[in-house]
Design an enzyme around this catalytic site. Structure first.
Site, PDB file in Angstrom:
ATOM      1  N   ILE A 102       0.836  -1.198   0.000  1.00  0.00           N
ATOM      2  CA  ILE A 102       0.000   0.000   0.000  1.00  0.00           C
ATOM      3  C   ILE A 102       0.877   1.256   0.000  1.00  0.00           C
ATOM      4  O   ILE A 102       1.993   1.234   0.502  1.00  0.00           O
ATOM      5  CB  ILE A 102      -0.957  -0.002   1.224  1.00  0.00           C
ATOM      6  CG1 ILE A 102      -1.944   1.171   1.156  1.00  0.00           C
ATOM      7  CG2 ILE A 102      -0.183  -0.031   2.538  1.00  0.00           C
ATOM      8  CD1 ILE A 102      -3.094   1.076   2.158  1.00  0.00           C
ATOM      9  N   CYS A 103       0.347   2.309  -0.596  1.00  0.00           N
ATOM     10  CA  CYS A 103       0.955   3.632  -0.561  1.00  0.00           C
ATOM     11  C   CYS A 103       2.320   3.615  -1.248  1.00  0.00           C
ATOM     12  O   CYS A 103       2.402   3.421  -2.441  1.00  0.00           O
ATOM     13  CB  CYS A 103       1.028   4.105   0.892  1.00  0.00           C
ATOM     14  SG  CYS A 103       1.312   5.857   1.120  1.00  0.00           S
ATOM     15  N   HIS A 104       3.415   3.776  -0.501  1.00  0.00           N
ATOM     16  CA  HIS A 104       4.765   3.725  -1.053  1.00  0.00           C
ATOM     17  C   HIS A 104       5.324   2.308  -1.073  1.00  0.00           C
ATOM     18  O   HIS A 104       6.445   2.089  -1.523  1.00  0.00           O
ATOM     19  CB  HIS A 104       5.708   4.633  -0.256  1.00  0.00           C
ATOM     20  CG  HIS A 104       5.470   6.087  -0.489  1.00  0.00           C
ATOM     21  ND1 HIS A 104       4.467   6.791   0.140  1.00  0.00           N
ATOM     22  CD2 HIS A 104       6.097   6.981  -1.291  1.00  0.00           C
ATOM     23  CE1 HIS A 104       4.487   8.039  -0.253  1.00  0.00           C
ATOM     24  NE2 HIS A 104       5.469   8.192  -1.127  1.00  0.00           N
ATOM     25  N   SER A 151      -2.803  -0.916  -3.041  1.00  0.00           N
ATOM     26  CA  SER A 151      -3.760   0.097  -2.617  1.00  0.00           C
ATOM     27  C   SER A 151      -3.047   1.433  -2.503  1.00  0.00           C
ATOM     28  O   SER A 151      -1.812   1.487  -2.502  1.00  0.00           O
ATOM     29  CB  SER A 151      -4.388  -0.313  -1.285  1.00  0.00           C
ATOM     30  OG  SER A 151      -5.554   0.425  -1.023  1.00  0.00           O
TER      31      SER A 151
END
Length: 187
Positions: A102-104, A151
């Site tokens: 998720i994210c980074h 995500s």
């Protein structure tokens, strides 16, 4: 239930660790906290979470894990510079194990060279990096492409964590018992 390696370094996104950890544990999954140095305490980027790493990545056997989870924050950028962590990620991918990021988090997947030809999402600041590594980037709350589950951000955590749980074969009644994600991480 599944055994999941959560890979962590300092400055992980606090909620992206806590919410999946709580919900996946409540669903009966075993979670091992894997990092560069076992016994070391790593701290979330907001200082809300402090966790002790249980397994060094060099001792982590990809054959015993059913899945890999990579929270965002700055942690994946730190981890991608460690050859053993990149190798572990590659080995999990080579074995066809589900990998959630998720994210980074997908920045570690880029370093492991496992995104080519895949559709992924992430925090927008790494979309160009993903495209340059051969992935197709889309702006969706959750994307599943084969073994990769990605995500964008903390606001997507509820659906992201349910998707991970479903990909691991958890029964729907176990997911509903896990409850809804907390608005704020527990300490």
């Amino acid at each position: 239930m599944a055994r999941i390696a959560f890979v962590l370094g300092n400055d992980f996104e606090d909620s992206e660790f806590r919410i999946p950890y709580d919900l996946l544990s409540a669903s009966g999954h075993q979670i091992d906290l894997v990092g560069i140095e076992a016994g070391k305490t790593v701290v979330g980027k907001h200082g809300k979470e402090q966790v002790e790493l249980e397994v060094t990545v060099e001792d982590a056997d990809p054959n015993i894990y059913d899945a890999l989870y990579i929270p965002g924050g700055y942690s994946p950028d730190h981890l991608r510079t460690d050859a053993a962590m990149v190798d572990f990620t590659e080995q999990m991918a080579d074995r066809g194990k589900p990998i959630a990021a998720i994210c980074h988090g997908p920045s570690l997947l880029i370093e492991a060279d496992v995104v080519r030809g895949k559709v992924l999402t992430s925090w927008p600041s790494i979309k160009t990096d993903l495209r340059n590594a051969g992935a197709k980037w889309v702006d969706n709350e959750v994307v599943v492409d084969g073994q990769l589950i990605t995500s964008r951000k903390p606001a997507d955590l509820a659906v992201f964590t349910r998707t991970i749980d479903l990909q691991l074969g958890t029964r729907p009644e176990a997911i509903s018992r896990a409850g809804k994600p907390h608005a704020h991480p527990r300490h």
